[in-house]
Design a protein around this motif. Sequence first.
Motif, PDB file in Angstrom:
ATOM      1  N   ASP A  72      -8.992  -8.998  -7.950  1.00 23.27           N
ATOM      2  CA  ASP A  72      -9.495  -9.382  -6.627  1.00 23.27           C
ATOM      3  C   ASP A  72      -9.861 -10.865  -6.556  1.00 23.27           C
ATOM      4  OD1 ASP A  72      -9.201  -6.869  -5.515  1.00 23.27           O
ATOM      5  OD2 ASP A  72     -11.274  -6.257  -5.946  1.00 23.27           O
ATOM      6  N   THR A 131      -5.094   9.072  -4.539  1.00 20.12           N
ATOM      7  CA  THR A 131      -5.479   7.688  -4.825  1.00 20.12           C
ATOM      8  C   THR A 131      -5.860   7.586  -6.299  1.00 20.12           C
ATOM      9  OG1 THR A 131      -7.832   8.012  -4.358  1.00 20.12           O
ATOM     10  CG2 THR A 131      -6.401   7.484  -2.481  1.00 20.12           C
ATOM     11  N   ARG A 140      -1.539  -0.952  -8.555  1.00 16.27           N
ATOM     12  CA  ARG A 140      -2.105  -1.930  -7.626  1.00 16.27           C
ATOM     13  C   ARG A 140      -1.177  -3.128  -7.534  1.00 16.27           C
ATOM     14  NH1 ARG A 140      -7.024  -4.859  -6.741  1.00 16.27           N
ATOM     15  NH2 ARG A 140      -6.476  -6.422  -5.168  1.00 16.27           N
ATOM     16  N   SER A 169       0.832  -1.207   0.000  1.00 15.84           N
ATOM     17  CA  SER A 169       0.000   0.000   0.000  1.00 15.84           C
ATOM     18  C   SER A 169       0.867   1.258   0.000  1.00 15.84           C
ATOM     19  CB  SER A 169      -0.949   0.007   1.201  1.00 15.84           C
ATOM     20  OG  SER A 169      -0.239   0.047   2.422  1.00 15.84           O
ATOM     21  N   GLU A 210       1.871   1.705  -3.589  1.00 14.25           N
ATOM     22  CA  GLU A 210       0.745   2.242  -4.356  1.00 14.25           C
ATOM     23  C   GLU A 210       0.599   3.737  -4.124  1.00 14.25           C
ATOM     24  OE1 GLU A 210      -1.844  -1.932  -4.124  1.00 14.25           O
ATOM     25  OE2 GLU A 210      -2.430  -0.185  -2.938  1.00 14.25           O
ATOM     26  N   ASN A 212      -9.160  -4.141 -11.618  1.00 14.32           N
ATOM     27  CA  ASN A 212      -8.924  -4.417 -10.206  1.00 14.32           C
ATOM     28  C   ASN A 212      -9.911  -5.431  -9.658  1.00 14.32           C
ATOM     29  OD1 ASN A 212      -6.834  -2.531  -8.528  1.00 14.32           O
ATOM     30  ND2 ASN A 212      -7.458  -1.542 -10.438  1.00 14.32           N
TER      31      ASN A 212
END
Length: 333
Positions: free
Chosen positions: A235, A214, A167, A152, A155, A231
Motif C-alpha cells: 500500500d 476473498t 493482490r 479486482s 483478484e 499488503n
Amino acid sequence: MSLGTKIAWDDTVLPFQLDRSDIRGRLARVDGVMDQVLAQHDYPPVIEALVAEAVMLTALIGQTIKLRWKLSLQVRGDGPARLIATDYYAPGEDGSPAQIRAYASYDAERLDLSAEPFSQIGKGYFAVLLDQGPGTTPYSGVTPIAGGSLASCAEAYFAQSEQLPTRFALTFGRAQEPGGESHWRGGGIMLQHMPEASPLRAEAEATGEQNLLTAEDILDGDEAENWTRANALLDTVEETELIGPMVTPTELLIRLFHEERPRVFDAQPVRFGCTCSADRVRQSLSIYSQRDIGHMTTEEGIVTADCQFCGAHYEFDPKTLGFEAESAGGDDG
C-alpha cells in the motif's frame, strides 16, 4: 541512472519471493509492448485505459503459470465496452521473450467518454483461458465482473477459482521525459500467497461482492497475518515507483519488502507479437463450403480478412478456400 539501465528493465517481468511471508510475486515494467498494442487501433481514451490494464494483468499472470503455449484473458460485458481480449504466448525457448497481443470491441455510439473506464463494461464476466497446445484440453475459469477495476476482477478470479489470495497494484498511462515524445508506460506488482493447501479453504464461506471468496475467507492465523503485513507494505508504493524508470525493480522490492526477505529470480522479457498468418486464416475457413465462401466474396472477387490484434490484412482467391478448395494458392497478404 544511465539510459542503458533504464532500457534493461523496459518490457520485463521480474519474479520474486518473500521468504518470510511465504508469498510469491511479479513486478512488471511494460512500455514498448503497450505502445505497440495500442498503436494498432485508434481507441478512445476510456477503451485505451481498459486495454492497458488488461495488458498489465496479462504480463503479470502469464509469467506465474507453467505455460507451454498460450494464456488468454477475456472480459465480456453488456455495456459499450463489449470485449477486451489479450493473449500471452510463452517463450519458445529459455531466454527468448514472451509475446503479448490485445484488442477491444466496443459500441462507439453508447460509449461515455467522460465516465470511469471500468463502468463501461457493465455486467458480464472475467475469464482466464489456458491452452497448452496440441494434444491437451484447454482450461477456462470464469468469474463475474466485480469490484471497481479489471485488477479486482482478477483478484476475485484467483480467490474463487484457484483459492489463492492475490493482490495487484497497477499504474499505466502516457509518460513524457524532458525533450522526448509521449509514449505509454505501465508498471505493476502482483502478490500471491503460495499455493499450499489450507484445511480451511475447502470450508471457506464467501463474504465478498456477488458472494465471491476473498483473501479473508481463505486465510487465517499466521498466513492471514503475513498476507495482511505484505499488503500493508504494498500500500505504500507510489505510482512513480511502479512505472519507473528511475527506480529499478530490484531497488523497489528492497524499499517495499526488505523485512520480508525478498529473493529475485531471472527476469522474463516480453514483446508485442501476433501469430496471425495467411495459413491460419485458411485453416479457420476450411470448415466452409464453396457456397459459404461465395457469401464472403467481395464484388472484386476476393475474400478479405483483417487481424483484430495487429491489423494485418489478407486477401484470398475464393477458389483456394474452404473444404472444396481447388488449391492452396500462392502467397497472400
